[in-house]
Write a protein that holds these residues in place. Structure first.
Motif, PDB file in Angstrom:
ATOM      1  N   ASN A 193     -48.488  -5.677 -39.487  1.00  0.00           N
ATOM      2  CA  ASN A 193     -47.475  -4.790 -40.056  1.00  0.00           C
ATOM      3  C   ASN A 193     -46.706  -4.085 -38.931  1.00  0.00           C
ATOM      4  O   ASN A 193     -47.227  -3.873 -37.836  1.00  0.00           O
ATOM      5  CB  ASN A 193     -48.129  -3.726 -40.939  1.00  0.00           C
ATOM      6  CG  ASN A 193     -48.867  -4.331 -42.122  1.00  0.00           C
ATOM      7  OD1 ASN A 193     -48.288  -5.065 -42.914  1.00  0.00           O
ATOM      8  ND2 ASN A 193     -50.160  -4.043 -42.231  1.00  0.00           N
ATOM      9  N   LEU A 194     -45.465  -3.731 -39.230  1.00  0.00           N
ATOM     10  CA  LEU A 194     -44.635  -2.982 -38.286  1.00  0.00           C
ATOM     11  C   LEU A 194     -44.426  -1.574 -38.838  1.00  0.00           C
ATOM     12  O   LEU A 194     -44.169  -1.401 -40.035  1.00  0.00           O
ATOM     13  CB  LEU A 194     -43.286  -3.680 -38.092  1.00  0.00           C
ATOM     14  CG  LEU A 194     -42.329  -3.047 -37.076  1.00  0.00           C
ATOM     15  CD1 LEU A 194     -42.886  -3.182 -35.654  1.00  0.00           C
ATOM     16  CD2 LEU A 194     -40.939  -3.696 -37.165  1.00  0.00           C
ATOM     17  N   TYR A 195     -44.555  -0.566 -37.963  1.00  0.00           N
ATOM     18  CA  TYR A 195     -44.389   0.833 -38.364  1.00  0.00           C
ATOM     19  C   TYR A 195     -43.223   1.450 -37.597  1.00  0.00           C
ATOM     20  O   TYR A 195     -43.104   1.279 -36.375  1.00  0.00           O
ATOM     21  CB  TYR A 195     -45.664   1.632 -38.075  1.00  0.00           C
ATOM     22  CG  TYR A 195     -46.846   1.195 -38.907  1.00  0.00           C
ATOM     23  CD1 TYR A 195     -47.192   1.869 -40.069  1.00  0.00           C
ATOM     24  CD2 TYR A 195     -47.616   0.082 -38.523  1.00  0.00           C
ATOM     25  CE1 TYR A 195     -48.277   1.452 -40.841  1.00  0.00           C
ATOM     26  CE2 TYR A 195     -48.695  -0.331 -39.287  1.00  0.00           C
ATOM     27  CZ  TYR A 195     -49.024   0.359 -40.443  1.00  0.00           C
ATOM     28  OH  TYR A 195     -50.089  -0.051 -41.206  1.00  0.00           O
ATOM     29  N   LEU A 196     -42.378   2.167 -38.320  1.00  0.00           N
ATOM     30  CA  LEU A 196     -41.297   2.920 -37.703  1.00  0.00           C
ATOM     31  C   LEU A 196     -41.585   4.412 -37.886  1.00  0.00           C
ATOM     32  O   LEU A 196     -41.631   4.907 -39.009  1.00  0.00           O
ATOM     33  CB  LEU A 196     -39.945   2.562 -38.332  1.00  0.00           C
ATOM     34  CG  LEU A 196     -38.727   3.370 -37.855  1.00  0.00           C
ATOM     35  CD1 LEU A 196     -38.551   3.262 -36.344  1.00  0.00           C
ATOM     36  CD2 LEU A 196     -37.451   2.919 -38.576  1.00  0.00           C
ATOM     37  N   LYS A 197     -41.812   5.091 -36.767  1.00  0.00           N
ATOM     38  CA  LYS A 197     -42.093   6.529 -36.803  1.00  0.00           C
ATOM     39  C   LYS A 197     -40.853   7.280 -36.319  1.00  0.00           C
ATOM     40  O   LYS A 197     -40.444   7.151 -35.167  1.00  0.00           O
ATOM     41  CB  LYS A 197     -43.294   6.858 -35.904  1.00  0.00           C
ATOM     42  CG  LYS A 197     -44.598   6.203 -36.357  1.00  0.00           C
ATOM     43  CD  LYS A 197     -45.767   6.617 -35.471  1.00  0.00           C
ATOM     44  CE  LYS A 197     -46.152   8.059 -35.720  1.00  0.00           C
ATOM     45  NZ  LYS A 197     -47.392   8.426 -34.974  1.00  0.00           N
ATOM     46  N   MET A 198     -40.256   8.064 -37.229  1.00  0.00           N
ATOM     47  CA  MET A 198     -39.082   8.863 -36.906  1.00  0.00           C
ATOM     48  C   MET A 198     -39.458  10.335 -36.984  1.00  0.00           C
ATOM     49  O   MET A 198     -40.242  10.739 -37.841  1.00  0.00           O
ATOM     50  CB  MET A 198     -37.927   8.546 -37.862  1.00  0.00           C
ATOM     51  CG  MET A 198     -37.559   7.078 -37.890  1.00  0.00           C
ATOM     52  SD  MET A 198     -36.140   6.708 -38.948  1.00  0.00           S
ATOM     53  CE  MET A 198     -34.777   7.186 -37.880  1.00  0.00           C
ATOM     54  N   THR A 199     -38.874  11.137 -36.090  1.00  0.00           N
ATOM     55  CA  THR A 199     -39.278  12.543 -36.009  1.00  0.00           C
ATOM     56  C   THR A 199     -38.125  13.514 -36.258  1.00  0.00           C
ATOM     57  O   THR A 199     -38.157  14.662 -35.842  1.00  0.00           O
ATOM     58  CB  THR A 199     -39.890  12.838 -34.626  1.00  0.00           C
ATOM     59  OG1 THR A 199     -38.940  12.480 -33.605  1.00  0.00           O
ATOM     60  CG2 THR A 199     -41.183  12.055 -34.422  1.00  0.00           C
ATOM     61  N   GLY A 200     -37.080  13.027 -36.938  1.00  0.00           N
ATOM     62  CA  GLY A 200     -35.967  13.922 -37.243  1.00  0.00           C
ATOM     63  C   GLY A 200     -35.051  14.164 -36.066  1.00  0.00           C
ATOM     64  O   GLY A 200     -34.495  15.254 -35.910  1.00  0.00           O
ATOM     65  N   ASP A 201     -34.865  13.149 -35.241  1.00  0.00           N
ATOM     66  CA  ASP A 201     -33.975  13.255 -34.085  1.00  0.00           C
ATOM     67  C   ASP A 201     -32.533  13.437 -34.577  1.00  0.00           C
ATOM     68  O   ASP A 201     -31.957  12.532 -35.183  1.00  0.00           O
ATOM     69  CB  ASP A 201     -34.094  11.977 -33.244  1.00  0.00           C
ATOM     70  CG  ASP A 201     -33.156  11.948 -32.043  1.00  0.00           C
ATOM     71  OD1 ASP A 201     -32.372  12.902 -31.868  1.00  0.00           O
ATOM     72  OD2 ASP A 201     -33.213  10.961 -31.289  1.00  0.00           O
ATOM     73  N   PRO A 202     -31.909  14.593 -34.309  1.00  0.00           N
ATOM     74  CA  PRO A 202     -30.550  14.829 -34.829  1.00  0.00           C
ATOM     75  C   PRO A 202     -29.481  14.008 -34.122  1.00  0.00           C
ATOM     76  O   PRO A 202     -28.333  13.995 -34.559  1.00  0.00           O
ATOM     77  CB  PRO A 202     -30.331  16.329 -34.578  1.00  0.00           C
ATOM     78  CG  PRO A 202     -31.265  16.695 -33.490  1.00  0.00           C
ATOM     79  CD  PRO A 202     -32.441  15.782 -33.608  1.00  0.00           C
ATOM     80  N   THR A 203     -29.859  13.285 -33.064  1.00  0.00           N
ATOM     81  CA  THR A 203     -28.879  12.484 -32.324  1.00  0.00           C
ATOM     82  C   THR A 203     -29.002  10.992 -32.621  1.00  0.00           C
ATOM     83  O   THR A 203     -28.223  10.199 -32.087  1.00  0.00           O
ATOM     84  CB  THR A 203     -29.058  12.688 -30.798  1.00  0.00           C
ATOM     85  OG1 THR A 203     -30.299  12.093 -30.376  1.00  0.00           O
ATOM     86  CG2 THR A 203     -29.070  14.160 -30.428  1.00  0.00           C
ATOM     87  N   PHE A 204     -29.952  10.583 -33.457  1.00  0.00           N
ATOM     88  CA  PHE A 204     -30.260   9.165 -33.639  1.00  0.00           C
ATOM     89  C   PHE A 204     -29.163   8.457 -34.432  1.00  0.00           C
ATOM     90  O   PHE A 204     -28.738   8.913 -35.489  1.00  0.00           O
ATOM     91  CB  PHE A 204     -31.603   9.010 -34.357  1.00  0.00           C
ATOM     92  CG  PHE A 204     -32.177   7.620 -34.277  1.00  0.00           C
ATOM     93  CD1 PHE A 204     -32.831   7.186 -33.139  1.00  0.00           C
ATOM     94  CD2 PHE A 204     -32.055   6.746 -35.346  1.00  0.00           C
ATOM     95  CE1 PHE A 204     -33.356   5.901 -33.053  1.00  0.00           C
ATOM     96  CE2 PHE A 204     -32.580   5.460 -35.285  1.00  0.00           C
ATOM     97  CZ  PHE A 204     -33.227   5.035 -34.132  1.00  0.00           C
ATOM     98  N   LYS A 205     -28.709   7.310 -33.906  1.00  0.00           N
ATOM     99  CA  LYS A 205     -27.640   6.526 -34.520  1.00  0.00           C
ATOM    100  C   LYS A 205     -28.148   5.123 -34.875  1.00  0.00           C
ATOM    101  O   LYS A 205     -29.163   4.663 -34.351  1.00  0.00           O
ATOM    102  CB  LYS A 205     -26.446   6.390 -33.569  1.00  0.00           C
ATOM    103  CG  LYS A 205     -25.918   7.690 -32.999  1.00  0.00           C
ATOM    104  CD  LYS A 205     -25.289   8.554 -34.049  1.00  0.00           C
ATOM    105  CE  LYS A 205     -24.685   9.816 -33.450  1.00  0.00           C
ATOM    106  NZ  LYS A 205     -24.266  10.775 -34.487  1.00  0.00           N
TER     107      LYS A 205
END
Length: 465
Positions: A113-125
């Motif tokens: 499985n692949l996991y994407l962990k995002m942390t609320g980066d306000p600059t992420f595009k």
């Protein structure tokens, strides 16, 4: 002469008991007269405080202990808390990870499985996501044999702040607050018909365009409708060569948008037949494959204040809440941390803070509290230059680009804030001798238009010279 001065001082105290000022500021009487004689301010609530941060003397004080709606002046407090709790070099991390490899042949790697962990980066595009996928491919990954999980475990599921206006929620700056955040949660697209009857489409988003139901009609006025589903926008209606259609709207279903973009990129680069879904379960038993780190906090704070970017404030507040104990981050928890920190440092309790951006009318603070925070930031050499850089400079940058151009002796570094009936401006005045004043001007409960209120604030600061 002394007698006349004493009589004048007594008369001012009798007429305006809430006003106090010091001889150190030569034009305090001009400021006072301007405020008191301004008919436009007759029915408004106005609070003003000006303090010399070097001598620590209050030079002018009008109702500075009065609770006011601060609008985006709340961002000053969020900036202060972010520096205190996260540190100027804090970064947001986005990570692709796996729970295991299945086999490796001829340099090709297959994973479960692949996991994407995002942390609320306000600059992420979405361009950052594309770059991460490219790096993932460079590792030799060929097939994802299981599913893809997007981690939603770090923030709560309350996506709007308390007291936000429901009729503002279409705006990009009032979009849902989630750690799943990309492209500012904002759709930007423009559409026009070229001479060869082909469509010219421009967008900053990773979206697909469907114009199959858009009819060319040169005889009638254009009527264009649009609907976003996932990362595909459907246009319908009528268009002619005179039409230039531009749309900027909040992406309300940011989960669906991210999943659609991610699915498209994954299938373009890897063998994958599983599902992509969000997950509230935290999985620590995974191996990092590729990660992306944001720019440091002190650079993020510049955009936050210069552009008055609301969602950055909300993401910062939830991030602070999560980092406090590594448990779910919420706006309420973040607001409580801010309130307690202010109480401890400044012995203040007469305020109400409910969000990190100032969108809510439930926020109530005093200009005196703003001055205490500004003074604290000024006195800390690790913060002072960061804040000067983060706040827009009058006449040059951001929300103050077209303001305060008449000041000759002082540079202004300040944060504005406005909503209907509210206009505020707080920050620093720095002259060539490095003498620094902190000020807070708040006007509430008025029918004056924004430009009229900005002109009044600018005039008050001009009188200081």
């Amino acid at each position: 002469m002394k007698k006349k001065s004493l009589i004048l001082s007594l008369l001012l105290l009798l007429l305006y008991p809430t006003i106090s000022f010091s001889k150190e500021l030569a034009d305090v009487k001009k400021i006072n007269d301007y405020i008191q004689k301004n008919k436009d301010l007759k029915d408004a609530s106005i609070s003003v405080i000006i303090k010399d941060l070097d001598t620590k003397k209050v030079l002018f004080d009008l109702n500075s202990q009065k609770l006011m709606t601060p609008a985006s002046n709340i961002k000053i407090l969020t900036t202060f808390l972010a520096l205190e709790k996260l540190g100027k070099n804090y970064t947001f991390k986005t990570d692709f990870a796996t729970d295991g490899y299945t086999n490796e042949e001829n340099g090709n790697i297959n994973i479960k499985n692949l996991y994407l962990k995002m942390t609320g980066d306000p600059t992420f595009k979405s361009s950052d996501l594309k770059n991460m996928i490219s790096k993932l491919k460079e590792t030799g990954l060929k097939e994802i044999q299981g599913d893809i999980f997007i981690d939603k475990s770090i923030f709560d599921n309350i996506i709007y702040g308390p007291g936000w206006m429901w009729d503002d929620l279409e705006d990009c700056d009032d979009s849902p607050i989630s750690n799943i955040y990309m492209d500012d949660n904002c759709l930007n697209v423009s559409l026009k018909l070229k001479n060869n009857n082909e469509f010219e489409i421009k967008t900053n988003n990773t979206i697909n365009i469907d114009t199959s139901k858009l009819e060319i009609d040169e005889k009638n006025d254009e009527i264009i409708n649009s609907e976003l589903k996932g990362n595909k926008i459907y246009f319908s209606g009528k268009i002619n060569k005179k039409t230039f259609f531009e749309k900027e709207n909040s992406i309300k279903d940011n989960d669906s948008y991210l999943i659609s973009v991610l699915e498209q990129l994954i299938k373009e680069n890897f063998v994958f037949s599983g599902k992509i879904q969000t997950s509230l379960e935290k999985n620590d038993n995974i191996i990092s494959l590729v990660n992306k780190e944001s720019e440091p906090l002190y650079k993020i704070l510049k955009r936050f204040n210069e552009e008055s970017h609301n969602l950055t404030g909300e993401l910062l507040l939830k991030t602070i809440a999560f980092n406090e104990d590594k448990k779910i981050g919420s706006t309420k928890k973040g607001s409580d941390i801010l309130s307690k920190h202010i109480g401890r440092l400044f012995n203040e309790s007469n305020f109400n803070i409910v969000d990190g951006s100032g969108l809510s009318r439930y926020n109530l603070i005093t200009p005196n509290l703003i001055i205490k925070v500004l003074e604290y930031l000024y006195q800390n050499p690790n913060y002072r230059d960061i804040v000067y850089e983060a706040f827009p400079q009058g006449g040059l940058e951001g929300t103050l680009r077209n303001r305060l151009k008449k000041l000759k002796n002082y540079k202004v570094f300040a944060k504005s804030g406005s909503m209907t009936g509210v206009n505020c401006l707080s920050g620093f005045l720095v002259n060539d001798k490095k003498n620094t004043l902190a000020f807070s001007l708040m006007i509430n409960n008025t029918n004056l238009k924004g430009q009229e209120l900005r002109d009044i604030q600018d005039k008050i600061l001009e009188l200081i010279e």
